[in-house]
Scaffold this active site. Structure first.
Site, PDB file in Angstrom:
ATOM      1  CG  ASN A  17      39.062  66.144  82.444  1.00  0.00           C
ATOM      2  OD1 ASN A  17      38.709  65.043  82.371  1.00  0.00           O
ATOM      3  ND2 ASN A  17      39.119  66.941  81.256  1.00  0.00           N
ATOM      4  CB  CYS A  53      36.270  62.965  78.502  1.00  0.00           C
ATOM      5  SG  CYS A  53      38.096  63.785  78.540  1.00  0.00           S
ATOM      6  CG  HIS A  80      33.759  64.656  81.318  1.00  0.00           C
ATOM      7  ND1 HIS A  80      34.492  64.007  82.003  1.00  0.00           N
ATOM      8  CD2 HIS A  80      34.555  65.670  80.384  1.00  0.00           C
ATOM      9  CE1 HIS A  80      35.957  64.334  81.486  1.00  0.00           C
ATOM     10  NE2 HIS A  80      35.841  64.990  80.771  1.00  0.00           N
TER      11      HIS A  80
HETATM   12  N1  COA Z   1      47.099  80.339  85.013  1.00  0.00           N
HETATM   13  C1  COA Z   1      47.203  81.447  84.741  1.00  0.00           C
HETATM   14  N2  COA Z   1      46.621  82.068  83.532  1.00  0.00           N
HETATM   15  C2  COA Z   1      46.537  81.090  82.487  1.00  0.00           C
HETATM   16  C3  COA Z   1      46.474  79.555  82.763  1.00  0.00           C
HETATM   17  C4  COA Z   1      47.021  79.137  83.769  1.00  0.00           C
HETATM   18  N3  COA Z   1      47.059  78.102  84.147  1.00  0.00           N
HETATM   19  N4  COA Z   1      46.189  79.176  81.539  1.00  0.00           N
HETATM   20  C5  COA Z   1      45.764  79.939  80.685  1.00  0.00           C
HETATM   21  N5  COA Z   1      45.980  81.284  81.209  1.00  0.00           N
HETATM   22  C6  COA Z   1      45.796  82.619  80.483  1.00  0.00           C
HETATM   23  C7  COA Z   1      45.786  82.516  79.115  1.00  0.00           C
HETATM   24  O1  COA Z   1      47.100  82.628  78.658  1.00  0.00           O
HETATM   25  C8  COA Z   1      45.120  83.819  78.652  1.00  0.00           C
HETATM   26  O2  COA Z   1      45.725  84.912  78.826  1.00  0.00           O
HETATM   27  P1  COA Z   1      45.785  85.917  77.514  1.00  0.00           P
HETATM   28  O3  COA Z   1      44.504  86.609  77.616  1.00  0.00           O
HETATM   29  O4  COA Z   1      47.133  86.877  78.015  1.00  0.00           O
HETATM   30  O5  COA Z   1      46.192  85.231  76.321  1.00  0.00           O
HETATM   31  C9  COA Z   1      44.245  83.885  79.785  1.00  0.00           C
HETATM   32  O6  COA Z   1      44.522  82.967  80.924  1.00  0.00           O
HETATM   33  C10 COA Z   1      42.618  83.738  79.508  1.00  0.00           C
HETATM   34  O7  COA Z   1      42.858  82.248  78.617  1.00  0.00           O
HETATM   35  P2  COA Z   1      41.702  81.443  78.300  1.00  0.00           P
HETATM   36  O8  COA Z   1      42.009  80.450  77.513  1.00  0.00           O
HETATM   37  O9  COA Z   1      40.591  82.392  77.528  1.00  0.00           O
HETATM   38  O10 COA Z   1      40.948  81.123  79.563  1.00  0.00           O
HETATM   39  P3  COA Z   1      39.701  80.419  79.651  1.00  0.00           P
HETATM   40  O11 COA Z   1      38.828  81.142  80.791  1.00  0.00           O
HETATM   41  O12 COA Z   1      39.166  79.897  78.439  1.00  0.00           O
HETATM   42  O13 COA Z   1      39.854  79.142  80.536  1.00  0.00           O
HETATM   43  C11 COA Z   1      40.441  77.024  80.304  1.00  0.00           C
HETATM   44  C12 COA Z   1      41.066  78.110  80.027  1.00  0.00           C
HETATM   45  C13 COA Z   1      41.477  75.662  79.650  1.00  0.00           C
HETATM   46  C14 COA Z   1      40.390  76.491  81.896  1.00  0.00           C
HETATM   47  C15 COA Z   1      38.961  76.826  79.762  1.00  0.00           C
HETATM   48  O14 COA Z   1      39.168  77.172  78.385  1.00  0.00           O
HETATM   49  C16 COA Z   1      38.367  75.065  79.506  1.00  0.00           C
HETATM   50  O15 COA Z   1      38.427  74.680  80.652  1.00  0.00           O
HETATM   51  N6  COA Z   1      38.343  74.628  78.302  1.00  0.00           N
HETATM   52  C17 COA Z   1      37.787  73.415  78.102  1.00  0.00           C
HETATM   53  C18 COA Z   1      38.994  72.459  78.558  1.00  0.00           C
HETATM   54  C19 COA Z   1      38.534  70.948  78.517  1.00  0.00           C
HETATM   55  O16 COA Z   1      37.425  70.824  79.010  1.00  0.00           O
HETATM   56  N7  COA Z   1      39.286  70.027  78.138  1.00  0.00           N
HETATM   57  C20 COA Z   1      39.171  68.568  78.334  1.00  0.00           C
HETATM   58  C21 COA Z   1      37.952  68.040  77.796  1.00  0.00           C
HETATM   59  S1  COA Z   1      37.569  66.634  78.047  1.00  0.00           S
END
Ligand code: COA
Length: 328
Positions: free
Chosen positions: A285, A115, A255
Site C-alpha cells: 500500500n 489514501c 486503491h
Molecule cells: N503476521 C501474523 N499474524 C498477524 C499479523 C502478521 N503480520 N498481523 C496480525 N496478525 C494476527 C493478529 O494478531 C490476530 O491474532 P489474534 O486472533 O490472536 O488476535 C490475527 O492475525 C488476525 O488478525 P486480524 O486483524 O483479524 O487479521 P485480518 O484478517 O483482519 O488482517 C489486516 C489484518 C490488517 C491485513 C486487515 O485487517 C486489513 O487489511 N485491514 C485494512 C487495512 C488497510 O487497508 N489499511 C490502510 C487503509 S488505506
C-alpha cells in the site's frame, strides 16, 4: 459533468529500487510469509533510500508524466501533491517539486486526504481546468510511508511501501475525459487510522517519540469493514453519476490496500479479476501513490486504449473515499 472536457494527457511513475520482502519482515517481527500473502496479497514493497524524500520520488514520476503528455514544466499552471508524508510541514512538497521541475509559473499546494488523496487531487485539478482558470495541471500522489511505519508493529509494518505516480491533466476532445467524481468523508472514523504525534495536538517531544506517536496507528479490522463497504458504493455512485453501466467498465483501478478488499469490490461490480489493475503484490500500500502508479503501469502495459471506460476508486484515513469514472 462540466463544460470543457478534462482528461489525462500523460502518466508517469517511480518506485525506489530497494525491495523489502516478506522473508525480511519475518526477521523483524513475529509474522510469516504465508500469513502475509494469504491475508493481504502483498509479497514485497519498495523502500526509499535514506537520501530520498517524497519530493524526489514525486519529481521522477512527474518528469515521466510531463514527457508522456508532451508538455514542459514551464507550461504547468498548477501542481497538486497528495501526500501524508510531505518532505516537511512547510514549505509544501508541491512547492519543493515546483522548484525541482522549474515550473516557474505554476501555483502549488499539497492536499491531505490520505489514501484518497490522488482522487481528491484529480477532482480539484479537473475543476480548475473546467472553469477555464488553468490549462495544464500536474497531480501527483507520492509517499515515503517507510518513514512513518513502525517496524516493530506487525499489524501495520507488513502493509506499506514507498512510491510516486503523476498525471498531467488538460483539455481533451469532447466525449472523453472525466465523467464523474464522488468524494466522501466521515470524520467520526478518524481514530481508526492516524498519526497523532508531531501535530498541534501532540507536539513532538521526547515523550512523543518514546511512545511511538509518530508512526501510523491502525485498527485493521474496522478499516477493512469500512473499505469493503465504501469501495463498492463509491464506485457505483460514480458510475450512476456518469450514466455508465458497471458491465461496460473496461478497467478498474482500485486503491491497493489488501487483495481481499479489491476482490470484494470486483464481486460487487460483477467484474473478473482481469479487469482490475493490481500491483499490491509488488508494492504493498503506497497510500496516495497506489492508484496513479497502477494507472501508469496499465498505460505502459498497453492495457488502456482510446475510448476505454475506467473507474478509479480509493479509501483511506480521515476517513475519506473517492471514485471517478473516465473515458480514456
Ligand atoms: N503476521 C501474523 N499474524 C498477524 C499479523 C502478521 N503480520 N498481523 C496480525 N496478525 C494476527 C493478529 O494478531 C490476530 O491474532 P489474534 O486472533 O490472536 O488476535 C490475527 O492475525 C488476525 O488478525 P486480524 O486483524 O483479524 O487479521 P485480518 O484478517 O483482519 O488482517 C489486516 C489484518 C490488517 C491485513 C486487515 O485487517 C486489513 O487489511 N485491514 C485494512 C487495512 C488497510 O487497508 N489499511 C490502510 C487503509 S488505506
Amino acid at each position: 459533468m462540466m463544460g470543457t472536457s478534462v482528461g489525462i494527457l500523460g502518466t508517469g511513475k517511480y518506485v525506489p529500487e530497494r525491495r523489502l520482502t516478506n522473508k525480511e519482515l519475518e526477521q523483524m517481527v513475529e509474522t510469516n510469509e504465508e500469513w502475509i500473502v494469504s491475508r493481504t496479497g502483498i509479497r514485497e514493497r519498495r523502500i526509499a533510500e535514506s537520501s530520498q524524500a517524497t519530493s524526489d520520488l514525486a519529481y521522477e514520476a512527474s518528469i515521466r508524466a510531463l514527457e508522456a503528455a508532451g508538455i514542459t514544466a514551464d507550461q504547468l499552471d498548477l501542481i497538486v501533491v497528495a501526500t501524508i508524508t510531505p518532505d516537511m510541514f512547510f514549505p509544501s512538497t508541491a512547492c519543493i517539486l515546483q522548484e525541482k521541475l522549474g515550473a516557474k509559473k505554476a501555483a502549488a499546494f499539497d492536499l491531505s486526504a490520505a489514501c484518497s488523496g490522488f482522487i481528491y487531487g484529480l477532482a480539484n485539478a479537473a475543476g480548475f481546468i473546467a472553469t477555464g482558470m488553468y490549462r495544464y495541471v500536474l497531480v501527483v500522489g507520492a509517499e515515503c510511508l517507510s518513514r512513518i511505519t513502525d517496524y516493530t508493529d506487525r499489524n501495520t509494518c507488513i502493509l506499506f511501501g514507498d512510491g510516486a505516480g503523476a498525471v498531467v491533466l488538460g483539455e481533451v476532445p469532447e466525449g472523453r475525459g472525466f465523467k464523474s467524481f464522488k468524494l466522501g468523508a466521515d470524520g467520526a472514523g478518524g481514530d481508526l487510522l492516524r498519526i497523532c504525534g508531531g501535530g498541534s495536538r501532540v507536539p513532538s517531544t521526547e515523550q512523543s517519540v518514546t511512545e511511538r506517536r509518530h508512526f501510523i496507528e491502525m485498527n485493521g479490522r474496522d478499516v477493512f469493514k469500512f473499505a469493503v463497504r465504501v469501495m463498492g458504493s463509491a464506485a457505483e455512485e460514480a458510475l450512476a453519476a456518469a450514466g455508465i453501466d458497471k458491465a461496460d467498465i473496461d478497467l478498474l483501478i482500485p486503491h491497493q490496500a489488501n487483495i481481499r478488499i479489491i476482490q470484494s469490490a470486483l464481486e460487487r461490480l460483477d467484474l473478473p479479476e482481469e479487469k482490475a489493475a493490481i500491483n499490491l503484490d509488488r508494492y504493498g500500500n503506497m497510500s496516495s501513490a497506489s492508484i496513479p502508479v497502477a494507472l501508469a503501469e496499465a498505460v505502459e502495459e498497453g492495457r488502456v486504449s482510446e475510448g476505454d471506460r475506467l473507474v478509479l476508486v480509493g479509501f483511506g484515513g480521515g476517513l475519506t473515499w473517492g471514485a471517478s469514472v473516465l473515458v480514456w
